[in-house]
Design a protein around this motif. Structure first.
Motif, PDB file in Angstrom:
ATOM      1  N   ILE A 171       0.823  -1.208   0.000  1.00 35.48           N
ATOM      2  CA  ILE A 171       0.000   0.000   0.000  1.00 35.48           C
ATOM      3  C   ILE A 171       0.862   1.265   0.000  1.00 35.48           C
ATOM      4  O   ILE A 171       0.396   2.346  -0.364  1.00 35.48           O
ATOM      5  CB  ILE A 171      -0.999   0.001   1.186  1.00 35.48           C
ATOM      6  N   PRO A 189      -2.974   5.362   3.350  1.00 43.76           N
ATOM      7  CA  PRO A 189      -3.315   6.434   2.409  1.00 43.76           C
ATOM      8  C   PRO A 189      -4.120   7.551   3.078  1.00 43.76           C
ATOM      9  O   PRO A 189      -4.824   7.323   4.061  1.00 43.76           O
ATOM     10  CB  PRO A 189      -4.152   5.716   1.353  1.00 43.76           C
ATOM     11  N   SER A 362      -4.377  -5.051   2.177  1.00 45.11           N
ATOM     12  CA  SER A 362      -5.279  -3.951   2.538  1.00 45.11           C
ATOM     13  C   SER A 362      -4.780  -3.292   3.823  1.00 45.11           C
ATOM     14  O   SER A 362      -4.418  -3.979   4.768  1.00 45.11           O
ATOM     15  CB  SER A 362      -6.697  -4.479   2.756  1.00 45.11           C
ATOM     16  N   CYS A 363      -4.770  -1.953   3.845  1.00 45.74           N
ATOM     17  CA  CYS A 363      -4.249  -1.286   5.041  1.00 45.74           C
ATOM     18  C   CYS A 363      -5.275  -1.276   6.159  1.00 45.74           C
ATOM     19  O   CYS A 363      -4.947  -0.992   7.307  1.00 45.74           O
ATOM     20  CB  CYS A 363      -3.784   0.129   4.713  1.00 45.74           C
ATOM     21  N   GLY A 364      -6.528  -1.558   5.828  1.00 47.45           N
ATOM     22  CA  GLY A 364      -7.528  -1.738   6.872  1.00 47.45           C
ATOM     23  C   GLY A 364      -8.282  -0.488   7.299  1.00 47.45           C
ATOM     24  O   GLY A 364      -9.128  -0.553   8.185  1.00 47.45           O
ATOM     25  N   GLN A 365      -7.985   0.646   6.672  1.00 48.80           N
ATOM     26  CA  GLN A 365      -8.677   1.874   7.104  1.00 48.80           C
ATOM     27  C   GLN A 365     -10.162   1.888   6.729  1.00 48.80           C
ATOM     28  O   GLN A 365     -10.980   2.419   7.469  1.00 48.80           O
ATOM     29  CB  GLN A 365      -8.035   3.098   6.436  1.00 48.80           C
ATOM     30  N   CYS A 366     -10.488   1.380   5.525  1.00 49.20           N
ATOM     31  CA  CYS A 366     -11.876   1.462   5.045  1.00 49.20           C
ATOM     32  C   CYS A 366     -12.566   0.114   5.234  1.00 49.20           C
ATOM     33  O   CYS A 366     -12.039  -0.918   4.815  1.00 49.20           O
ATOM     34  CB  CYS A 366     -11.923   1.816   3.564  1.00 49.20           C
ATOM     35  N   CYS A 369     -13.136  -2.190   2.028  1.00 47.36           N
ATOM     36  CA  CYS A 369     -11.915  -2.812   1.523  1.00 47.36           C
ATOM     37  C   CYS A 369     -11.421  -3.878   2.500  1.00 47.36           C
ATOM     38  O   CYS A 369     -11.186  -5.027   2.123  1.00 47.36           O
ATOM     39  CB  CYS A 369     -10.849  -1.742   1.302  1.00 47.36           C
ATOM     40  N   THR A 407     -13.993   3.827  -1.158  1.00 51.71           N
ATOM     41  CA  THR A 407     -12.833   3.734  -0.278  1.00 51.71           C
ATOM     42  C   THR A 407     -11.958   4.981  -0.380  1.00 51.71           C
ATOM     43  O   THR A 407     -12.122   5.794  -1.294  1.00 51.71           O
ATOM     44  CB  THR A 407     -11.980   2.508  -0.649  1.00 51.71           C
ATOM     45  N   CYS A 409      -8.686   5.077  -0.974  1.00 51.76           N
ATOM     46  CA  CYS A 409      -7.702   5.044  -2.062  1.00 51.76           C
ATOM     47  C   CYS A 409      -8.114   4.047  -3.128  1.00 51.76           C
ATOM     48  O   CYS A 409      -9.071   3.300  -2.979  1.00 51.76           O
ATOM     49  CB  CYS A 409      -6.304   4.736  -1.515  1.00 51.76           C
ATOM     50  N   PHE A 411      -6.780   1.384  -4.038  1.00 48.55           N
ATOM     51  CA  PHE A 411      -6.527  -0.037  -3.765  1.00 48.55           C
ATOM     52  C   PHE A 411      -7.827  -0.821  -3.835  1.00 48.55           C
ATOM     53  O   PHE A 411      -7.879  -1.922  -4.393  1.00 48.55           O
ATOM     54  CB  PHE A 411      -5.910  -0.186  -2.365  1.00 48.55           C
TER      55      PHE A 411
HETATM   56  S1  SF4 Z   1      -9.037   1.299   0.081  1.00 53.99           S
HETATM   57 FE1  SF4 Z   1      -8.966   2.004   2.241  1.00 53.99          FE
HETATM   58  S2  SF4 Z   1      -8.526   0.123   3.448  1.00 53.99           S
HETATM   59 FE2  SF4 Z   1      -8.097  -0.330   1.299  1.00 53.99          FE
HETATM   60  S3  SF4 Z   1      -5.922   0.062   1.126  1.00 53.99           S
HETATM   61 FE3  SF4 Z   1      -6.940   1.994   0.468  1.00 53.99          FE
HETATM   62  S4  SF4 Z   1      -7.114   3.206   2.352  1.00 53.99           S
HETATM   63 FE4  SF4 Z   1      -6.582   1.121   2.985  1.00 53.99          FE
END
Ligand code: SF4
Ligand SMILES: Cc1cc2nc3c(=O)[nH]c(=O)nc-3n(C[C@H](O)[C@H](O)[C@H](O)COP(=O)(O)O)c2cc1C
Ligand code: FES
Lengths: 447, 159
Positions: A171, A189, A362-366, A369, A407, A409, A411
């Protein structure tokens, strides 16, 4: 039409090709001298004429991006090079850093001058130890010659280039995740706006560009932006120049090939890549990194735009690889590094492999996602084990649609694309697992 | 025993700091430096040290360490082996390479061989897809692998 070039790759076969002497023998560091002799605005204009579509995946015009930087800034400005290369299937930036690092260093000086920055940070993913060493070496050589420092080439424009390293997270290739990581934070992100040109690294105006985007800049200033753009067969799509194409998977000669923009997948796979392993038919193609939709080789092009007249009625294999040509048929060019699956491969296992990747990264923020990627992977676990249901298969597409556009970003969209396209285009393969069980010995990815 | 850097490593740390407009930006490079100086893992002592040295809250440094896969939060073997298993490598037989590594080292992915010599891991795409299958051993890439080559490489590690 196939036209290979060697602007970035001339040094690839040479033992000492990465060193300053070899680079200067090929005319290296002559582009930057021209650029530094021009007003800043003219540098940006020249870059615009070259129609370089960002080589990092999104395909944004490089000169236009440079023009978003403030003309006058109270704060320092930064150029940040995205060398986090981690998009599955993509392996071009590493080759530039290992085999032609001076092109990137020279490009950094040009780019930084164009955007009004006096420092460039090259964010290299940590695993690329040879890339880091070669860049450090090139920077040291350039500094010893006075190409970096207080007066590059006698011009009053102080310039430094630094190598920064990540620590293993796909990410961080996303530009705002990268900026957070550069600042010493978790690589999560950021919401946009504000965009990096207003509020980027350390809260200062910043341009983030891919390695190849910047490494080709010296060529632009050597030959002139217009000339460079016209190398491309897609000059009329404002998609100029030459770039590095990659091909991996089931081809006889996987690797990197530099050519004029406008190369087709057929040329990349058969003329350059030596054809499909075992001369088998192609089952599936991913044009430029795993976040692009997958294609069947028999998809027919049909687009009302007059510029598509030469391609309509042909298959996707004969559509020139360009940012807009692929976008306009509902695909994505991405990083221009294609993955080829022959009919020996099972598309269900291929998607399973990719969704494991996206769940892991996945960074887990959203929520859509984080939860969606995991959910899709769990459903595919079941399907691959012969325990899935048709309802669950349909749910994969629903979950992927729900991730798309919801989301922070891109990703999320990148993870949804393969899920949506694989299930739609290879549905019978998925249904076969559900109706007939796993029979794992016949299902594999390798020929 | 509290973690500390020797004079040479300290100098490196100063060099790293000189590249950035603030100390926080040095967090990841300094963690790498300290991990290398601490038998390839980041202990609580290391986190404390980095936090103090860079004037950061301990929780910030801990947050960074847990975000990135290349910071080891527990001790690892003398050597680290990563087998890439993402699609391009999988299409070229990374499964077999990984299976063979497990058999040869007598441990599963994520574990360290009994003699403490090698920690085996999988990696996601290492930008070497055109020369798949591949693996990374410490700082070196090995590409276009066959099972026989893997044997030869592992031999040099467990010797
Ligand atoms: S979409 Fe959201 S959860 Fe997925 S990688 Fe991007 S910031 Fe992180
Ligand atoms: C999940 C994700 C991963 C990305 N990874 C990379 C990468 O590894 N390298 C890269 O140059 N761009 C990557 N990008 C694109 C960057 O966000 C950004 O668009 C690019 O670096 C801009 O450079 P360019 O305009 O020169 O292409 C990624 C984007 C996303 C959403
Ligand atoms: S998939 Fe293994 S290096 Fe890219």
């Amino acid at each position: 039409m196939l036209k290979t070039t060697t602007y970035l790759t001339h040094s690839y076969g040479l033992a000492d090709g990465y060193k300053l002497a070899a680079y200067e023998q090929q005319g290296g560091y002559s582009g930057v001298k021209k650029a530094l002799g021009m007003p800043r605005e003219a540098v940006i204009e020249e870059m615009k004429k070259a129609h370089i579509r960002g080589r990092g995946g999104a395909g944004f015009d490089a000169g236009t991006k440079w023009s978003f930087m403030p003309k006058q800034s109270q704060k320092p400005c930064y150029l940040v090079i995205n060398a986090d290369e981690g998009e599955p299937g993509t392996f071009k930036d590493r080759s530039i850093m290992e085999k032609n690092p001076h092109a990137l260093v020279e490009g950094c000086i040009i780019g930084a001058y164009g955007i009004g920055a006096h420092a460039a940070y090259i964010y290299v993913r940590d695993e690329l130890h040879l890339s880091k060493a070669r860049l450090e070496g090139a920077i040291a050589e350039a500094r010893a010659k006075g190409y970096l420092g207080s007066r590059p080439f006698g011009f009053d424009y102080a310039m430094e280039v630094y190598v920064h390293t990540g620590a293993g997270a796909y990410i961080c290739g996303e530009e705002t995740g990268l900026l957070n990581s550069l600042e010493g934070r978790r690589g999560e992100p950021r919401l946009k706006p504000p965009f990096p040109a207003q509020y980027g690294a350390f809260g200062c105006p910043t341009t983030v560009n891919n390695v190849e985007t910047i490494a080709i800049a010296p060529t632009v200033f050597q030959m002139g932006g217009d000339e460079f753009s016209k190398l491309s067969q897609l000059h009329h799509f404002n998609d100029g120049g030459a770039r590095i194409f990659g091909v991996s998977g089931h081809v006889k000669k996987p690797g990197l090939y530099e050519a004029c923009v406008g190369l087709t997948l057929r040329e990349l796979i058969y003329d350059l890549g030596g054809g499909v392993l075992g001369d088998r038919p192609i089952l599936a193609l991913i044009p430029g990194g795993s976040s692009c939709p997958v294609h069947r080789p028999d998809e027919i092009i049909n687009h009302p735009d007059p510029r598509f007249a030469p391609f309509n009625g042909k298959t996707i294999l004969d559509l020139p690889l360009g940012v807009d040509t692929f976008r306009m048929v509902g695909s994505m060019l991405g990083t221009c590094c294609a993955i080829v699956l022959s009919d020996a491969a099972d598309p269900v296992l291929a998607l399973h492999n990719l969704m494991r990747f996206y769940r892991h990264e996945s960074c887990g923020q959203c929520t859509p996602c984080r939860e969606g990627c995991g959910w899709i992977e769990r459903i595919l676990d079941k399907i691959v084990a012969g325990q899935g249901t048709i309802e669950e298969l349909d749910r994969v597409s629903e979950i992927a649609s729900d991730i798309t556009g919801n989301t922070i970003c891109a990703f999320g969209d990148g993870a949804a694309q393969p899920a949506l396209s694989f299930v739609r285009k290879y549905r019978s393969h998925f249904e076969d697992y559900i109706l007939n069980g796993a029979k794992s010995q016949t299902r594999r990815l390798t020929p | 025993m509290a973690f500390a850097l020797n004079a040479e490593q300290n100098q490196k740390l100063e060099q790293i700091l000189s590249r950035y407009p603030n100390k926080m930006a040095a967090c990841i490079p300094v963690l790498h430096l300290c991990q290398e100086a601490n038998a390839s893992w980041v202990s609580d002592d290391v986190i404390e040290f980095v936090a103090k040295r860079l004037d950061l809250p301990t929780a910030h440094v801990k947050g960074v360490v847990t975000f990135y896969t290349l910071f080891n939060q527990k001790p690892v073997g003398k050597h680290q082996v990563w087998v890439c298993r993402t699609l391009s490598c999988a299409l070229r037989g990374s499964d077999k390479i990984l299976e063979h590594c497990e058999k040869r080292l007598g441990c599963h992915v994520g574990e360290t061989s009994k003699d403490g010599k090698v920690t085996l891991r999988t990696a996601e795409c290492l930008a070497s897809c055109g020369s798949a299958p591949m693996m990374q051993v410490d700082k070196t890439y090995y590409e276009n692998l066959t099972v026989e080559q893997v044997d030869r490489i592992l031999d040099t590690l467990v010797r």
